[in-house]
Design a protein around this motif. Structure first.
Motif: not given
Length: 183
Positions: A151, A153-155, A157-162
């Motif tokens: 979880q 790691q997924t968060l 990745q989401l922050i990096t993508a944003a």
């Protein structure tokens, strides 16, 4: 004149400086800290004093030892320890529980590890420490730890993508809006 070194009535550590003195059941007891004095009193009041003062296992029938590797192990957090002697007392209580193979507690980390037979109720064993005034709870097991890491790691990745998505939108605005305005 030979000076005798007093030992704490709870943990057996040598008392440095002035002892903490308590009169319990008409007998004067010396402790190395107020924490040891408190735990001794709590153990006496809850009927656990014999477990705290000795590492001897109870005479109750034991579950036969299973093949190597069959024991379970758990890490737990413990709160309320006020000195290293408290950790020693808590270890003794845990070791005296039926089905417990070993127990180790780190005063500095406020954590411990316990090895026990399958079928032993870990929460009930750790609940025995509440009689001494400690709160102990199992830490997450490996499966839940891995789920938490996934979880996290997924968060990330989401922050990096944003963050990169905002950079792309900024370039879009800077490059294309002047062209739209020009017609």
């Amino acid at each position: 004149m030979e000076q005798t070194q007093e030992r704490c009535a709870l943990c057996g550590r040598r008392i440095e400086g002035r002892p903490v003195v308590r009169t319990l059941d008409g007998e004067e007891k010396h402790f190395d800290s107020a924490g040891c004095a408190h735990v001794y009193g709590a153990a006496r009041d809850s009927g656990m004093l014999s477990q705290v003062l000795t590492d001897a296992k109870p005479e109750a029938p034991r579950v036969p030892r299973l093949a190597h590797g069959q024991d379970q192990s758990a890490h737990f957090a413990i709160h309320g320890l006020s000195c290293p002697g408290c950790a020693v007392a808590a270890e003794r209580v845990l070791r005296n529980q039926p089905g417990v193979r070993s127990a180790e507690i780190s005063f500095a980390a406020q954590q411990g590890r316990i090895d026990f037979d399958p079928g032993v109720d870990l929460k009930a064993v750790l609940g025995q420490l509440s009689g001494l005034g400690y709160q102990a709870a199992p830490m997450s097991d490996h499966a839940s730890h891995m789920a938490e890491r996934s979880q996290e790691q997924t968060l990330l990745q989401l922050i990096t993508a944003a963050a990169f998505g905002m950079q792309v939108m900024l370039l879009y605005i800077v490059q294309l809006y002047p062209l739209y305005a020009a017609g």
